[in-house]
Each structure stands twice: as structure tokens, then as C-alpha cells.
Design an enzyme around this catalytic site. Structure first.
Site, PDB file in Angstrom:
ATOM      1  N   VAL A  79      51.392  67.170  79.142  1.00 38.06           N
ATOM      2  CA  VAL A  79      52.655  67.864  79.394  1.00 38.06           C
ATOM      3  C   VAL A  79      52.309  69.325  79.643  1.00 38.06           C
ATOM      4  O   VAL A  79      51.518  69.915  78.882  1.00 38.06           O
ATOM      5  CB  VAL A  79      53.618  67.719  78.185  1.00 38.06           C
ATOM      6  CG1 VAL A  79      54.860  68.590  78.367  1.00 38.06           C
ATOM      7  CG2 VAL A  79      54.013  66.252  77.995  1.00 38.06           C
ATOM      8  N   ARG A  85      57.075  70.324  73.444  1.00 39.03           N
ATOM      9  CA  ARG A  85      57.960  70.290  72.268  1.00 39.03           C
ATOM     10  C   ARG A  85      59.420  70.039  72.636  1.00 39.03           C
ATOM     11  O   ARG A  85      60.324  70.466  71.930  1.00 39.03           O
ATOM     12  CB  ARG A  85      57.835  71.552  71.412  1.00 39.03           C
ATOM     13  CG  ARG A  85      56.478  71.743  70.749  1.00 39.03           C
ATOM     14  CD  ARG A  85      55.888  70.532  70.055  1.00 39.03           C
ATOM     15  NE  ARG A  85      56.539  70.082  68.856  1.00 39.03           N
ATOM     16  CZ  ARG A  85      56.161  70.400  67.624  1.00 39.03           C
ATOM     17  NH1 ARG A  85      55.152  71.186  67.424  1.00 39.03           N
ATOM     18  NH2 ARG A  85      56.781  69.902  66.588  1.00 39.03           N
ATOM     19  N   GLY A  89      56.411  64.296  75.972  1.00 36.54           N
ATOM     20  CA  GLY A  89      55.206  63.516  75.637  1.00 36.54           C
ATOM     21  C   GLY A  89      55.594  62.183  75.018  1.00 36.54           C
ATOM     22  O   GLY A  89      55.052  61.129  75.376  1.00 36.54           O
ATOM     23  N   ARG A  90      56.568  62.220  74.119  1.00 37.39           N
ATOM     24  CA  ARG A  90      57.009  60.971  73.478  1.00 37.39           C
ATOM     25  C   ARG A  90      57.654  60.027  74.491  1.00 37.39           C
ATOM     26  O   ARG A  90      57.413  58.821  74.474  1.00 37.39           O
ATOM     27  CB  ARG A  90      58.005  61.300  72.354  1.00 37.39           C
ATOM     28  CG  ARG A  90      58.302  60.119  71.462  1.00 37.39           C
ATOM     29  CD  ARG A  90      59.410  60.414  70.465  1.00 37.39           C
ATOM     30  NE  ARG A  90      59.148  61.504  69.539  1.00 37.39           N
ATOM     31  CZ  ARG A  90      58.302  61.435  68.499  1.00 37.39           C
ATOM     32  NH1 ARG A  90      57.617  60.328  68.276  1.00 37.39           N
ATOM     33  NH2 ARG A  90      58.142  62.465  67.687  1.00 37.39           N
ATOM     34  N   GLU A 111      41.743  57.020  72.364  1.00 38.23           N
ATOM     35  CA  GLU A 111      40.831  57.993  71.761  1.00 38.23           C
ATOM     36  C   GLU A 111      41.451  59.366  71.891  1.00 38.23           C
ATOM     37  O   GLU A 111      42.076  59.675  72.912  1.00 38.23           O
ATOM     38  CB  GLU A 111      39.479  58.037  72.485  1.00 38.23           C
ATOM     39  CG  GLU A 111      38.557  56.903  72.143  1.00 38.23           C
ATOM     40  CD  GLU A 111      38.609  55.827  73.195  1.00 38.23           C
ATOM     41  OE1 GLU A 111      39.039  56.119  74.332  1.00 38.23           O
ATOM     42  OE2 GLU A 111      38.268  54.678  72.879  1.00 38.23           O
ATOM     43  N   ASN A 116      42.408  67.793  68.094  1.00 38.37           N
ATOM     44  CA  ASN A 116      43.687  67.806  68.820  1.00 38.37           C
ATOM     45  C   ASN A 116      44.824  67.354  67.894  1.00 38.37           C
ATOM     46  O   ASN A 116      45.266  66.206  67.913  1.00 38.37           O
ATOM     47  CB  ASN A 116      43.602  66.916  70.059  1.00 38.37           C
ATOM     48  CG  ASN A 116      44.795  67.093  70.984  1.00 38.37           C
ATOM     49  OD1 ASN A 116      45.829  67.635  70.590  1.00 38.37           O
ATOM     50  ND2 ASN A 116      44.656  66.630  72.213  1.00 38.37           N
ATOM     51  N   TYR A 123      50.886  60.704  68.259  1.00 37.20           N
ATOM     52  CA  TYR A 123      50.526  59.285  68.159  1.00 37.20           C
ATOM     53  C   TYR A 123      50.879  58.720  66.780  1.00 37.20           C
ATOM     54  O   TYR A 123      51.376  57.606  66.660  1.00 37.20           O
ATOM     55  CB  TYR A 123      49.031  59.102  68.456  1.00 37.20           C
ATOM     56  CG  TYR A 123      48.633  59.550  69.846  1.00 37.20           C
ATOM     57  CD1 TYR A 123      49.413  59.227  70.957  1.00 37.20           C
ATOM     58  CD2 TYR A 123      47.475  60.300  70.064  1.00 37.20           C
ATOM     59  CE1 TYR A 123      49.059  59.646  72.229  1.00 37.20           C
ATOM     60  CE2 TYR A 123      47.110  60.722  71.337  1.00 37.20           C
ATOM     61  CZ  TYR A 123      47.907  60.396  72.411  1.00 37.20           C
ATOM     62  OH  TYR A 123      47.551  60.805  73.669  1.00 37.20           O
TER      63      TYR A 123
HETATM   64  C1  LIG Z   1      50.047  66.240  73.130  1.00 40.62           C
HETATM   65  C2  LIG Z   1      51.133  66.546  74.147  1.00 40.62           C
HETATM   66  C3  LIG Z   1      51.089  65.507  75.268  1.00 40.62           C
HETATM   67  C4  LIG Z   1      52.507  66.466  73.442  1.00 40.62           C
HETATM   68  O1  LIG Z   1      53.525  66.630  74.421  1.00 40.62           O
HETATM   69  P1  LIG Z   1      54.984  67.170  74.040  1.00 40.62           P
HETATM   70  O2  LIG Z   1      55.895  66.899  75.168  1.00 40.62           O
HETATM   71  O3  LIG Z   1      54.890  68.581  73.556  1.00 40.62           O
HETATM   72  O4  LIG Z   1      55.341  66.225  72.794  1.00 40.62           O
HETATM   73  P2  LIG Z   1      56.793  65.909  72.219  1.00 40.62           P
HETATM   74  O5  LIG Z   1      57.693  67.091  72.407  1.00 40.62           O
HETATM   75  O6  LIG Z   1      57.248  64.605  72.733  1.00 40.62           O
HETATM   76  O7  LIG Z   1      56.457  65.795  70.666  1.00 40.62           O
HETATM   77  C5  LIG Z   1      56.499  64.562  69.980  1.00 40.62           C
HETATM   78  C6  LIG Z   1      55.884  64.746  68.599  1.00 40.62           C
HETATM   79  O8  LIG Z   1      54.496  65.065  68.706  1.00 40.62           O
HETATM   80  C7  LIG Z   1      54.124  65.960  67.661  1.00 40.62           C
HETATM   81  N1  LIG Z   1      53.675  67.230  68.236  1.00 40.62           N
HETATM   82  C8  LIG Z   1      53.725  67.608  69.533  1.00 40.62           C
HETATM   83  N2  LIG Z   1      53.177  68.832  69.683  1.00 40.62           N
HETATM   84  C9  LIG Z   1      52.776  69.230  68.467  1.00 40.62           C
HETATM   85  C10 LIG Z   1      52.123  70.402  67.985  1.00 40.62           C
HETATM   86  N3  LIG Z   1      51.791  71.415  68.795  1.00 40.62           N
HETATM   87  N4  LIG Z   1      51.847  70.474  66.667  1.00 40.62           N
HETATM   88  C11 LIG Z   1      52.181  69.481  65.824  1.00 40.62           C
HETATM   89  N5  LIG Z   1      52.814  68.333  66.229  1.00 40.62           N
HETATM   90  C12 LIG Z   1      53.093  68.211  67.522  1.00 40.62           C
HETATM   91  C13 LIG Z   1      55.379  66.143  66.801  1.00 40.62           C
HETATM   92  O9  LIG Z   1      55.372  65.096  65.831  1.00 40.62           O
HETATM   93  C14 LIG Z   1      56.469  65.901  67.819  1.00 40.62           C
HETATM   94  O10 LIG Z   1      57.684  65.517  67.260  1.00 40.62           O
HETATM   95  P3  LIG Z   1      58.768  66.670  66.869  1.00 40.62           P
HETATM   96  O11 LIG Z   1      58.848  67.600  68.050  1.00 40.62           O
HETATM   97  O12 LIG Z   1      60.005  65.880  66.639  1.00 40.62           O
HETATM   98  O13 LIG Z   1      58.194  67.344  65.664  1.00 40.62           O
HETATM   99  C15 LIG Z   1      50.983  67.989  74.724  1.00 40.62           C
HETATM  100  O14 LIG Z   1      50.812  68.903  73.650  1.00 40.62           O
HETATM  101  C16 LIG Z   1      49.810  68.144  75.675  1.00 40.62           C
HETATM  102  O15 LIG Z   1      49.923  67.860  76.874  1.00 40.62           O
HETATM  103  N6  LIG Z   1      48.651  68.610  75.182  1.00 40.62           N
HETATM  104  C17 LIG Z   1      47.474  68.849  76.025  1.00 40.62           C
HETATM  105  C18 LIG Z   1      46.901  67.549  76.561  1.00 40.62           C
HETATM  106  C19 LIG Z   1      46.538  66.597  75.458  1.00 40.62           C
HETATM  107  O16 LIG Z   1      46.005  66.978  74.434  1.00 40.62           O
HETATM  108  N7  LIG Z   1      46.831  65.302  75.687  1.00 40.62           N
HETATM  109  C20 LIG Z   1      46.505  64.237  74.754  1.00 40.62           C
HETATM  110  C21 LIG Z   1      45.114  63.765  74.993  1.00 40.62           C
HETATM  111  S1  LIG Z   1      44.676  62.418  73.925  1.00 40.62           S
END
Ligand SMILES: CC(C)(COP(=O)(O)OP(=O)(O)OC[C@H]1O[C@@H](n2cnc3c(N)ncnc32)[C@H](O)[C@@H]1OP(=O)(O)O)[C@@H](O)C(=O)NCCC(=O)NCCS
Length: 152
Positions: A79, A85, A89-90, A111, A116, A123
Site C-alpha cells: 500500500v 492505515r 491492506g486488509r 513469509e 516488519n 497478518y
Molecule cells: C503492511 C501494509 C501492506 C499494511 O497496509 P495498510 O493499508 O496500512 O493496512 P490496514 O490499514 O489495512 O491495516 C490493517 C491492520 O494491520 C495492522 N497495521 C497496519 N499498519 C501497521 C503499523 N504501521 N503498525 C502496527 N500495525 C499496523 C493493524 O492491525 C491494522 O489494523 P488497525 O488499523 O485496525 O489497527 C503496508 O504497511 C505496506 O505496504 N507496507 C510496506 C510493504 C510491506 O511491508 N508489505 C508486506 C510484505 S510481507
């Protein structure tokens, strides 16, 4: 990212690849896939399925899964920083899990880097639990992978 705009989740298409490439490099560094790697992934529609999150035609996120037999593997979830946030992602992950189930998978693995926390937290909140560790899986042996699993 345009504030308040609806985000549509759609099957990812080849034209989304150019939009994601700058983010791919920023997010995944040495592990980043190439544009041609993505084209190969998208072409393998029999085993792989990719989604994109869009507002208008602006790409905000993408994700992919591979299903072989009754087992699935999450391949990538990303994302863009400005859209994080807000549940995208969810939504992308849920879309992959629905499609994996539809294709007959009964379990799913992934994995993720040990450092991270954001992804591991996403997850875990979706029912994945750690089932193993792959030492030196990322960054030329410097960073371990946590292996996570859930039933579908
Ligand atoms: C991981 C990633 C995909 C999450 O995407 P996102 O759209 O921000 O996630 P969401 O808003 O759907 O969050 C869902 C849940 O994930 C968790 N979460 C997401 N970001 C978080 C953070 N920075 N710290 C802690 N928990 C987090 C929380 O439990 C969150 O639920 P909540 O918002 O109700 O507390 C995004 O941070 C990203 O793209 N990161 C870089 C790429 C990456 O690491 N991809 C995964 C490789 S395995």
C-alpha cells in the site's frame, strides 16, 4: 491520494505495473520485483491472482496470491505510504483469501521480514500464526523471514 474518494478493488492489469514500480523499489529495496517479473506474474492467471486498489485511476495498493492444489501462498501486499492505515491492506488481503478459497485452497502460507511489524500485525489480525523461521531469507542472508500460516 485524493481524500474521501472511494477505493475500488479490481483485478490488477498490466497497465498498473508502471504505476507501482517506484513504490515497489522504495518498499522492497533489494527484494523488489522488476516490471517484467510482474508481467510474468500477471500472465500466469492459472496459478496466480493479483488485485489492485484504485481511486479513480490512481493506484494505491496491490497484492497477489499463488494457489497450487489446495495450498495458497501470499506473494506480495503493498500500500503506498499516503494511503496506509485506512484498511486497504486488509481489503486486498481479504480479496486474495476469498479467491484462494474459491480456487480450492484450504490453507495459506506467507513469509514476512522479522523486522516488519506492520505487516506481521496485519497478518496476525487476519488469523495468521507464526509456524516457522527462515534464517537469512532476505537481504542477501542478513534478515530472517517469519513463516506464517492460517487455514481457510
Ligand atoms: C503492511 C501494509 C501492506 C499494511 O497496509 P495498510 O493499508 O496500512 O493496512 P490496514 O490499514 O489495512 O491495516 C490493517 C491492520 O494491520 C495492522 N497495521 C497496519 N499498519 C501497521 C503499523 N504501521 N503498525 C502496527 N500495525 C499496523 C493493524 O492491525 C491494522 O489494523 P488497525 O488499523 O485496525 O489497527 C503496508 O504497511 C505496506 O505496504 N507496507 C510496506 C510493504 C510491506 O511491508 N508489505 C508486506 C510484505 S510481507
Amino acid at each position: 491520494m485524493s481524500r474521501g474518494a472511494e477505493i475500488a478493488i479490481v483485478p490488477m492489469r498490466a497497465e498498473h505495473i508502471d504505476a507501482l514500480m517506484p513504490y515497489e523499489r522504495e518498499m522492497f529495496g533489494a527484494e523488489a520485483w522488476t516490471a517484467s517479473g510482474y508481467r510474468t506474474e500477471l500472465a500466469d492467471t492459472e496459478r496466480r491472482y493479483y488485485l489492485a486498489g484504485l481511486t479513480g485511476d490512481e493506484l494505491l495498493g496491490w497484492a497477489g496470491v499463488m494457489v497450487i492444489g489446495d495450498s495458497a501462498e501470499i506473494l506480495t501486499v503493498g500500500v503506498i505510504p499516503a494511503a496506509r492505515r485506512h484498511g486497504l491492506g486488509r481489503r486486498l488481503l481479504d480479496g486474495l483469501l476469498d479467491e484462494a478459497r474459491r480456487r480450492g485452497a484450504v490453507e495459506v502460507f506467507l513469509e514476512v521480514r522479522v523486522d516488519n511489524e506492520a505487516a506481521q500485525s496485519l497478518y496476525a489480525s487476519e488469523g495468521f500464526a507464526q509456524v516457522g523461521l527462515r534464517p537469512g531469507y532476505y537481504d542477501a542472508g542478513r534478515v530472517d523471514a517469519v513463516v506464517m500460516h492460517r487455514e481457510l
